[in-house]
Design an enzyme around this catalytic site. Structure first.
Site, mmCIF file in Angstrom:
data_model
loop_
_atom_site.group_PDB
_atom_site.id
_atom_site.type_symbol
_atom_site.label_atom_id
_atom_site.label_comp_id
_atom_site.label_asym_id
_atom_site.label_seq_id
_atom_site.Cartn_x
_atom_site.Cartn_y
_atom_site.Cartn_z
ATOM 1 N N ASP A 150 26.392 25.727 70.873
ATOM 2 C CA ASP A 150 27.736 25.154 70.917
ATOM 3 C C ASP A 150 28.635 26.363 71.052
ATOM 4 O OD1 ASP A 150 30.077 23.933 69.770
ATOM 5 O OD2 ASP A 150 28.998 23.107 67.848
ATOM 6 N N TYR B 59 39.801 21.222 72.983
ATOM 7 C CA TYR B 59 40.956 21.266 72.219
ATOM 8 C C TYR B 59 41.057 22.745 71.624
ATOM 9 C CZ TYR B 59 38.010 19.420 68.400
ATOM 10 O OH TYR B 59 37.029 19.448 67.449
HETATM 11 C C1 LIG Z 1 31.455 24.636 66.306
HETATM 12 C C2 LIG Z 1 32.271 23.190 66.307
HETATM 13 N N1 LIG Z 1 31.257 22.366 66.816
HETATM 14 C C3 LIG Z 1 32.092 20.934 66.966
HETATM 15 C C4 LIG Z 1 33.094 20.811 66.587
HETATM 16 C C5 LIG Z 1 33.566 19.390 66.539
HETATM 17 O O1 LIG Z 1 33.818 18.656 67.758
HETATM 18 P P1 LIG Z 1 34.422 17.383 68.044
HETATM 19 O O2 LIG Z 1 35.630 17.111 67.286
HETATM 20 O O3 LIG Z 1 34.712 17.400 69.793
HETATM 21 O O4 LIG Z 1 33.259 16.468 67.742
HETATM 22 C C6 LIG Z 1 33.939 21.452 65.918
HETATM 23 C C7 LIG Z 1 35.321 21.176 65.562
HETATM 24 O O5 LIG Z 1 36.123 22.330 64.990
HETATM 25 C C8 LIG Z 1 33.361 22.946 65.736
HETATM 26 O O6 LIG Z 1 34.077 23.766 65.225
#
Ligand SMILES: Cc1ncc(COP(=O)(O)O)c(C=O)c1O
Length: 414
Positions: free
Chosen positions: A199, A224
């Site tokens: 991620d 974003y």
């Molecule tokens: C490490 C991480 N992964 C995933 C997400 C969430 O992503 P999404 O809102 O696009 O599902 C966040 C949101 O802050 C995040 O910090």
């Protein structure tokens, strides 16, 4: 107050900053110190112009003709092409669509199919919650055939055995900012026959990421944060080319079909990453992200990384003498080589402090329990902003302004 020595040092750093001119590409409200680009990047000016044009001309005048007369249909791939160099991927290995959460589900499910007979999804305790929730519900769909194992970071490598199908980790930890050794963990996973999925939400756009250099199998990330694509911007996903033809996408919507407009009864996946599309692409969000990514053209990622590391170092150096008396605990690494682009401080009153800082012109964000994150976006921050942030923080802490009732009230979003 900032000492004149310190002010001069920060001004000198700004004067020598190779990225200084980049700030002019962004809308930054006057007088505001914005240390939250790790949560929602600032607005690149050109995005407003592009959206105006897409809305008024492409949508308003072109109407449905714009699906063929403009780049709408290609936008998920065109955005992927712009993200690819930022994460060490080839252009055809990245596509933008949906949210990070949804993309993680799609890729993790594909990984399960690629490793038949292996029943474990592995992640670390304290990973960003959506990653854990998604893996948990994916596992539950296999009714015991797949299980999620959540392991403490120091025990993670040892926990990768021949039962593990997939290791899922966040490259830069959302809370502490600590950077995982992507190449090392990927190699350890692959040596035991597992796949590795990263991620990159807190990495892309803030530091050099080399997915192919690390041999990574899969990755997801947000549009974003440091990519500045706007609130709820589409996310992206990566799969190494060597896996493309084996990837089975569980959300087999029409947009990921090989021939969506043939209206066939049987699903046949599109080639390569195209199969990860599900429904109609969100054109306004993709256009905004596509335009935001143009800001990175010609920018040297090493300059971005050097500036963000130094900003983090300065923030820690200027604050550390006061941490103990203010009851602040630094939970980020002090070594910038293993720290991403944000620094986190924990305090029992973290939420109220975050709100009182905002009322005094410093925006950071808050993550339960107690953590205040200060993010450094090198494209639009000045070194002087770090000095000013420390002044505001010191003022709020010295006067204990956070005890005021107005700062205790919770909103749905922190
Ligand atoms: C490490 C991480 N992964 C995933 C997400 C969430 O992503 P999404 O809102 O696009 O599902 C966040 C949101 O802050 C995040 O910090």
């Amino acid at each position: 107050m900032t000492s004149s020595f310190r002010r001069e040092r920060l001004q000198d750093l700004d004067a020598r900053d190779p990225l200084a001119a980049m700030r002019t590409h962004f809308e930054i409200p006057a007088g505001l110190i914005y240390l939250d680009g790790n949560s929602l990047g600032a607005l690149p000016k050109r995005v407003a112009d592009r959206l105006e044009s897409v809305i008024r001309h492409e949508w308003g005048e072109g109407l449905i003709r714009s699906w063929t007369q403009t780049d709408w249909y290609e936008l998920p791939r065109l955005v992927g092409e712009r993200i690819a160099p930022l994460i060490g991927a080839a252009a055809d290995e990245v596509i933008a669509t949906d949210s990070t959460s949804a993309n993680l589900f799609k890729l993790a499910a594909a990984a399960v199919h690629m490793r038949p007979g292996r029943k474990v999804l592995l992640t670390e305790r304290g990973n960003f919650q959506t990653d854990v929730y998604i893996l948990e519900s994916l596992a539950s769909m296999f009714r015991g055939g797949i299980i999620l194992r959540v392991i403490e970071r120091p025990e993670l490598i040892a926990a990768i055995d021949e039962d593990v199908a997939l290791v899922v980790l966040t490259h830069v930890h959302y809370r502490t900012g600590e950077i995982f050794d992507m190449a090392g963990v990927t190699a350890a996973a692959q040596a035991r026959g597992a796949l590795a999925l990263w991620d990159l939400s807190h990495s892309a756009g803030a530091l050099q990421v080399d997915l192919n250099g690390a041999g990574a199998d899969m990755a997801v990330g947000c549009g974003y944060k440091f990519l500045n694509g706007g609130p709820g911007a589409p996310a992206y996903l990566f799969a190494a080319r060597r896996h493309h033809e084996q990837l089975r996408q569980p959300l087999s919507g029409w947009a990921g079909h090989a021939r969506p407009f043939a209206f066939e009864d049987r699903y046949e996946p599109a080639s390569a990453m195209g199969r990860f599309l599900c429904g109609s692409p969100p054109i306004l969000g993709l256009a905004a992200l596509h335009e935001a990514l143009a800001v990175f053209a010609g920018v040297n990622m090493a300059d971005i990384r050097a500036k963000s590391s130094l900003m983090g170092d300065l923030f820690i150096e200027l604050l550390q003498p006061d941490c103990a008396r203010f009851g602040l605990t630094l939970v980020s690494p002090t070594d910038s080589r293993i720290r991403g682009s944000h620094v986190s401080l924990v305090h029992p009153q973290g939420f109220a402090i975050t709100r009182s800082l905002a009322a005094h012109g410093l925006i950071c964000d808050y993550r339960e329990p107690g953590a205040m994150r200060f993010g450094f976006s090198p494209l639009y921050l000045r070194y002087q902003d770090i000095g000013r942030a420390i002044e505001i923080l010191r003022h709020v802490m010295t006067e204990q302004l956070y005890n005021q009732a107005e700062y205790q009230r919770r909103h749905a979003v922190t």
